[in-house]
Structure formats: C-alpha cells, structure tokens
Motif scaffolding. Sequence first.
Motif, PDB file in Angstrom:
ATOM      1  N   PHE A  98      41.303  16.734  50.336  1.00  0.00           N
ATOM      2  CA  PHE A  98      41.982  15.589  50.959  1.00  0.00           C
ATOM      3  C   PHE A  98      42.789  14.863  49.893  1.00  0.00           C
ATOM      4  N   ASN A  99      44.114  14.890  50.064  1.00  0.00           N
ATOM      5  CA  ASN A  99      45.094  14.270  49.151  1.00  0.00           C
ATOM      6  C   ASN A  99      45.151  15.008  47.821  1.00  0.00           C
ATOM      7  N   GLU A 100      44.114  14.961  46.999  1.00  0.00           N
ATOM      8  CA  GLU A 100      44.198  15.654  45.723  1.00  0.00           C
ATOM      9  C   GLU A 100      42.800  16.078  45.290  1.00  0.00           C
ATOM     10  N   TYR A 101      42.770  17.175  44.517  1.00  0.00           N
ATOM     11  CA  TYR A 101      41.515  17.690  43.959  1.00  0.00           C
ATOM     12  C   TYR A 101      40.942  16.646  42.995  1.00  0.00           C
ATOM     13  N   PRO A 102      39.644  16.394  42.945  1.00  0.00           N
ATOM     14  CA  PRO A 102      38.550  17.131  43.599  1.00  0.00           C
ATOM     15  C   PRO A 102      37.993  16.425  44.824  1.00  0.00           C
TER      16      PRO A 102
END
Length: 711
Positions: free
Chosen positions: A159-163
């Motif tokens: 969701f959106n960016e890792y992690p």
Amino acid sequence: MTLPWKQLLLLSIIDYCLDSGSYHGPRWRMEPGDLFIPVDSIEEEATLTCDAKGTPPPQYRWSLNGTLINLGLDRRRRLSGGNLIISSLDRYQDVGIYQCMAYNTGGAILSRRASLQFAYLDHFKVHTRSAVSVREGQGVVLLCGTPTSSGDLTYAWVFNEYPYFVQQDNRRFVSQQTGNLYIAKVEPSDVGNYTCAVMNSITKGKVQSSPTSLILRTDGVMGEYEPKIEVNFPDNVPAAKGSTVTLECFALGNPVPEITWRRANGVPFPSKVKMKYSNAVLEIPSFQQDDTGGYECVAENKMGKNTATGRLAFYAKPQWIQTMKDTALAIEERLDWECRANGRPKPSYTWLKNGQQLLSEDRIHVEDGVLSVSVLTLADAGMYQCVAENKHGVIYFAAELMVLASPPDFTGNVLRALLKAKAGTTVTLECKPQAYPIASILWKKGNLPIHTNDRITLSPDGTLRLANVSKSDAGSYTCFARNRFGMSSTTGRLLVTDPTRIIQGPVDMEIIVGESIVLPCQVASDPVLDVSFSWAFNGQLIAKGDGHFELVGGRTAGDLMIRNIQLYHAGKYICVVDTDVESLSAVAVLIVKGPPSPPDSVTVEEVTDSTAQLAWSPGRDNGSPITNYLIQTRTPFTVGWQRVNTVPEIIDGNTLTATVVDLNAWVEYEFRVLAKNSVGVGEPSPVSVKTRTEDQFVGHALLLAPCEPWR
C-alpha cells in the motif's frame, strides 16, 4: 503402456534364457524422485538417482517422455552408476517425465516415473495501470495479473510504498488462489496506490507489478446493498488423502458482510478445521474420506445474504494391498499371479515382462490384476512387474519368474545303500529326484519291474511302499526317473531281519541298603543287526560316570549292575534295546529297604520325680514298616546313652507316646527315640530339651501336710 524404447533392450537380454549360471534379476535399492529446480540454477547439475542390486550387477538405461535417451550422442547427460546426471540444464529440453530401467541376464525392471520441472517467476509486463475509481461504500477488486511462472506462489499487496502491506481483516482480503485484492467496502482511508507483490516459494524470487491507483468518485456515497460473493471455490474440488485443503470465500457488500461456513450434510466441523482471515479461509488439515461432501460459504449483512457451494472429492494414489512373490516353476507348469491395489478412483492394471507390456495371447492371459501363463517355456523366465495406475499416480511391483528345466538328478536324495527292516513291518522307499519337469518313475527289484498289488503300492510322487515285508522281499531295488531331458537312477538293498526279542528282562525286586544286584536285560536278535543297550532310571538316562552303575554283558546282553545300593536308588528302571530296525524296552521297579529314618520332634510333656511323659513324630519307614520304638536317656552322671524302662514296656510302631519310669529325682535328663523295622534299628532322633525330674521330698511333703495339725 508399451514404450518403443524398451524394444531396444531385447538384444541385451536375449541370452538370459540360455544362461546356465546362478543369476538374480534386478531389485530396486533406490528409484528416482521428482525434481523441482530453480531456473536460476541451470548452470548446476541435476541428478536423478537409480540404483538396483542383482546378479550379475545390473546395467541401466533412461527414457525421457517415453523416448530412449541416447547417451552416446548426448554430451550434457551421462551415467554415474545408474544415476543420470544432467549438466548445463535447459529449461525447455530437460523438462519432462524420466524413467530408469535396470537390466541384467535375469531380466529388466522399470523404475517409478519421476518428473523434472523448473521453477521460475517472470517479471510483470511494464505498463502503466489505469486508476480505479469507486464510490465510498462500494466494493472493489484489484487484479494482480500474475506473470508466467512455475512453482507455488504467494501473494501480498503493497500500500503506497514498501514495506507497508495491506493488512487483511473482515473488509480486505488477498486471495492466494488468484492473487487479487478484494475490498468489501471502500473507505476514504483506502485511497492510494496498490502494488501486487508475488514470491515463488521454490526460487524465493520476488516481482512487483506496476502500481494501481484507487481513487474516490465525487458523485456521492454508495448505498447499502446485499453481499456479492467475489471469491469462491470450484463446484468440485479434488483433495488428496492426508493433504491440507484450503477453501476461500469473500464477498463485497455494504455493510461489510460476515462470512460463515457449514457442511451441506449438517455435520459440525471437527476440531482440526481452522478459520482464518475473518473466516475468509477454511483450512482442513490431513484430509480424509470423512471430510468429503458439500461445503457452503454464507456471506450475510443486514441487506441480505448470498451463498456459494461446492464439493470436496476424495482421491488417493494407488497403494499395494496384494503383491506376488518370486517364483520358481518347472517347465510346462502353470503360472498364476495376482496383484491388488486400493486407490480413489479405482486403479487399472497392466503387466510388464522385462519392461515390455504383456497382452493376452496364446498361453498368456492378462485380466485386471491377474496374470496367468499356461505350459511355461524357458522363454517365459524373466522379471515381471504389475503396474497399478489411476489419474493421481502409478506404482510398480516386481517379481522374478524362474523356469526350471533339467534331467532327473538324485544327487541330494539317493536311496540308502543298505536298508534293514523287521519282518512284518511296512517299508517305504522314496524316489525323489530333482527334475524339471517332474519325472516319470519306474521301480525294479533286481532286473524285474515291480507290479503293485494289495501289499505293494506306488504313490504318485514315486514312493514305493511294501507292507508286511518278509524274507522274500529282500533284495536290490532300483528307482528309474525319466523326463524329456534325460534319465537317472538310484539303487539300494533291502535286508529283512527277524524280530528282536528280550529273553530275560529285569523284574521287580526288593533289596536292602548296601547290597549290590544285577538287573538282567538279554535279547535274541538277528546276527546282521547292530544292538545297543541303554538304561533309564526314573525317566533319566543313566550316565556312564556314575560309580554305582555299570553296564555288563556282551553283544546280546546289557545287564545293569548296581553296587552299594542306597535308598535313593529305589524307583523305575527301564532297559532300552535299540537295533537298526526297532526299539524295545523292559521295565522293573526296585524297592530299596533300610532301617527307619530318625523320629522327629521329641518333646517331654509331663515330669515327676521318677517319670517323664514323651511324644514324637515318626520318620520314614524306608520300605519296611516300623515294628517298635526304643527310648534312650543320658544324664550328667552316666557314660553315654542308656536304654530306659517304659510304659508300655514294648512300644509298637503305631504308638507315638510313652512314659519313661524308674528315673532318679532331681536329675537333669535328655531323651532320644530310635525306630526299628525288619531291616534294623535306625538312627536316633534329635535330642529332647534337657528336663529335670522333681525332688522326691517335695512330693512327700505334699502328701503328708494334710495329715498334720497346723501350727
């Protein structure tokens, strides 16, 4: 089932039927197993194991997808023992089903089938994904679009960016079947970018998709609506015995639907069943046949409910429940083998001989799991395999058939050169040559064929029986055995003897301890017989080293001398006479007499100044009844033991009490008792406890006191 490559083996084993040495066909020690190789390991070598024992040591061949691998023209594949080693692996050329064959002069067998697969996970196609626009309160499905792969995959969404990963709950679900992300009811917090992350469980490789934007529409909020099941399981799910079965079920809806599970037959779930991710996943470990049947997933909110159904079907790979054994049969005999396996669905059967499929023809009948071969020939010898197969697996079982062919041979079972038999008995002469096929038998006495009658019989197995033999039956007997490979014979001489008789045997006797006797055992026997004598005493063989016993006599006498007989020599004596043809025995009982054993438990029961009352227990009479008892006493004033006077004066053998009289007052006495029988006086009893007689003046005072006036 027949594979063309197997035909190439025939030239290698054609000499098998002609081999006269000792051999055994191949037996598997290790068969190949399935291989799943990460595609990034193709620079390494892959090894498919194959190892068999046999005499002579087996050789090996391999096939790929039913085609023989020509190792002479293949630089990437080679053998190490029976193992197939593949170097410079090729994802496209090396994938498939491999099978090993082991063969020697005893025959050939096929291994289980082993698959070689390559695990890989390609990258997602690089392209911009369109944004997904939904109303608040509406459900949505974001597609993963899994790239091509081989091997088990696991899915997650960033969701959106890792992690930061999507956390699954009753509103959000990531299917491990499709990889898609399901949101039952979109909320403003769900707005953002979503990326599908895929991992290969074998290669451990990971790839990510391009992000998908989820945005909210501005034309209002989605109203409440009933559940719509988006994640469902198939109508029919095959499940292997012992496996873990996972069913998924997830629904979109507003309000967020609640998921429940039930069985169509109404039976409650056993404790082993687990629910995960707010009941979106039903997990059944160690699947068994009882777990089969219909399953229902119910998604419900206040607007209504929806139901998805499907069935779990049980399947099992074949497993042997009956197999055949290695068999050796004579040429022209019949072979009957049967194998059985269970499995779901029911397995079908095929039979292989030296790696090639057998079909019904001429003498061979193949039906289901039964193989019959009538009138065996040398060419029928070899390695056979029963193969049981259903769509979930195939199993092999091997057994060796040896077809025996040889002329009659008496090497291990010749007739005795000289057989002695007692007149009047039945004589059995066995004719059992090793012969394949079974030999026909002819008996001769001297040069004349023997004809059966009411006294002479010939069994189908070649055994000759002569009943009630007499001297006229004596002579030379020859058994002739013949089959189509040759003839052989064996000869023995029959000697008929007169019965042996015991002309003087032992008789029951009575004897006194210490004496010596001879128990006779003399026979009259045919002079051609060897006679031996042995003696048993109370069931035990008399040892030669016992100094009391000595065997005396000649060829026809086995008298037993017993010196210095003791009481323990009483009992049953058996003379056993053994000859070449019979065994006789004679029995005698020996009674050994001796003086009585000592009496026991001598007690003094009443004492005066001149008398003592005694009682005792009897000892053994040792073969002669006790006639009377004697009592002796001693005091500090006597030398040794002295006989005393008693009442009664003569104590008979049935009396166990007596009064000793004429004792002195105020003297300490000891008493002992001796028993007497017709043999003599026995040993004395144990000594009584010391007892003192009363003072004679005390006795007088007691008598006079009443007559005197009291002072």
